[in-house]
Scaffold this active site. Structure first.
Site, short mmCIF file in Angstrom:
data_model
loop_
_atom_site.label_atom_id
_atom_site.label_comp_id
_atom_site.label_asym_id
_atom_site.label_seq_id
_atom_site.Cartn_x
_atom_site.Cartn_y
_atom_site.Cartn_z
N PHE A 1 32.56 35.99 27.65
CA PHE A 1 32.15 36.16 29.04
C PHE A 1 31.86 37.63 29.26
O PHE A 1 32.11 38.48 28.40
CB PHE A 1 33.23 35.64 30.01
CG PHE A 1 34.55 36.34 29.91
CD1 PHE A 1 34.85 37.43 30.73
CD2 PHE A 1 35.51 35.93 29.01
CE1 PHE A 1 36.07 38.08 30.66
CE2 PHE A 1 36.74 36.56 28.92
CZ PHE A 1 37.01 37.64 29.74
N ASP B 1 42.83 45.78 33.79
CA ASP B 1 41.58 46.40 34.20
C ASP B 1 40.87 46.81 32.93
O ASP B 1 41.43 47.54 32.10
CB ASP B 1 41.77 47.59 35.13
CG ASP B 1 40.50 47.88 35.92
OD1 ASP B 1 40.07 46.99 36.68
OD2 ASP B 1 39.91 48.96 35.75
N LYS C 1 38.41 36.76 18.11
CA LYS C 1 38.24 37.77 19.16
C LYS C 1 39.60 38.21 19.70
O LYS C 1 39.84 39.41 19.89
CB LYS C 1 37.37 37.23 20.30
CG LYS C 1 37.19 38.25 21.42
CD LYS C 1 36.57 37.67 22.67
CE LYS C 1 36.64 38.68 23.81
NZ LYS C 1 36.16 38.14 25.08
N HIS D 1 40.04 44.62 22.55
CA HIS D 1 40.71 45.68 23.31
C HIS D 1 41.93 45.14 24.04
O HIS D 1 42.96 45.81 24.14
CB HIS D 1 39.73 46.30 24.31
CG HIS D 1 38.99 45.29 25.16
ND1 HIS D 1 38.29 44.22 24.62
CD2 HIS D 1 38.84 45.19 26.51
CE1 HIS D 1 37.74 43.52 25.59
NE2 HIS D 1 38.07 44.07 26.74
N ARG D 2 41.82 43.90 24.52
CA ARG D 2 42.95 43.27 25.20
C ARG D 2 44.08 42.99 24.21
O ARG D 2 45.26 43.18 24.51
CB ARG D 2 42.48 41.99 25.89
CG ARG D 2 43.46 41.44 26.90
CD ARG D 2 42.79 40.45 27.85
NE ARG D 2 41.90 41.13 28.78
CZ ARG D 2 40.60 40.88 28.88
NH1 ARG D 2 40.03 39.97 28.13
NH2 ARG D 2 39.87 41.54 29.75
N HIS E 1 41.34 36.51 39.54
CA HIS E 1 40.69 35.28 40.02
C HIS E 1 39.65 34.84 39.00
O HIS E 1 38.87 33.93 39.27
CB HIS E 1 40.03 35.52 41.38
CG HIS E 1 41.01 35.68 42.52
ND1 HIS E 1 41.93 36.71 42.58
CD2 HIS E 1 41.20 34.93 43.64
CE1 HIS E 1 42.64 36.58 43.69
NE2 HIS E 1 42.22 35.52 44.35
N ASN E 2 39.64 35.49 37.84
CA ASN E 2 38.67 35.22 36.78
C ASN E 2 39.27 34.21 35.80
O ASN E 2 40.25 34.51 35.10
CB ASN E 2 38.33 36.54 36.08
CG ASN E 2 37.30 36.39 34.99
OD1 ASN E 2 37.39 35.51 34.14
ND2 ASN E 2 36.31 37.26 34.98
N ALA E 3 38.68 33.01 35.72
CA ALA E 3 39.22 31.96 34.87
C ALA E 3 39.19 32.33 33.39
O ALA E 3 40.10 32.01 32.63
CB ALA E 3 38.45 30.65 35.10
N GLY E 4 38.13 33.02 32.97
CA GLY E 4 38.03 33.41 31.57
C GLY E 4 39.11 34.39 31.19
O GLY E 4 39.73 34.29 30.12
#
Length: 208
Positions: free
Chosen positions: A166, A75, A189, A194-195, A15-18
């Site tokens: 963020f 996560d 970025k 990490h993502r 639910h996190n837009a960023g």
């Protein structure tokens, strides 16, 4: 062999837009239409796991079963060496405001200040080493799943710098760089995060 993603829609269990924006940008080249769990009105399951892997799988399976569509959950969190890996899986929880602290919601400056305060309590020679961790979990409605883990090492700066990220991005300086994640161009970025590390592993297995 891990089941492969086909073309079509993919539910991003957030639910996190960023976070949705970052993940969508990474998946766009592979022809997947990303929908957020929030836009589908899916509830957020309680993150009862004690590891990033457990929580990612929990969220992915919940979204896949509720939507009937393949789901991807992330996560991720900040692990600070001098704090024994905290905040870790509680990275977002440290930003939660309590009823007596004013308006509800997450206050990331408060969370960054909490980390900094705990480091300063340990003295001027304390290690400021930290790492962002990311676990991506894919889940199919039928119950199958796959997990991909990523990491980026760095150190913590104070005070916070930058407005492009963020969460804890304004205090995290990736190894070998001088800018915080929140000062870096988003494309840069995405390349080193990490993502991105976890996504590179997902892409290598799912789309190679």
């Amino acid at each position: 062999m891990t089941r492969r993603l086909g073309p079509g829609s993919l539910v991003i269990a957030t639910h996190n837009a960023g976070k949705l924006k970052e993940i969508s940008a990474l998946l766009e080249p592979h022809g997947l239409k990303c929908l957020s769990a929030g836009s589908l009105g899916l509830p957020e399951p309680a993150e009862t796991g004690t590891t990033f892997v457990q929580n990612a799988l929990l969220k992915a399976h919940a979204a896949a079963q509720a939507s009937g569509i393949v789901a991807l959950a992330d996560d991720s969190g900040l692990a600070v060496e001098a704090l024994d890996g905290r905040p870790g899986v509680y990275t977002a929880d440290w930003a939660e405001r309590q009823w007596f602290e004013g308006s509800a919601g997450r206050d990331w400056f408060m969370a960054m200040g909490k980390v900094e305060g705990m480091l300063q309590e340990r003295g001027p020679e304390v290690s400021r080493a930290a790492a962002f961790h990311c676990v991506l979990a894919l889940a199919w409605p039928e119950g199958e799943s796959a997990v991909y883990e990523g990491r980026v090492a760095g150190s913590l700066a104070w005070p916070p710098r930058g407005t492009l990220g963020f969460g804890y991005d304004p205090v995290f300086v990736p190894a070998g760089m001088e800018q915080t994640f929140a000062e870096l161009d988003p494309a840069e970025k995405h390349r080193i995060s990490h993502r991105a590390d976890a996504f590179a592993k997902l892409v290598a297995e799912q789309f190679a």
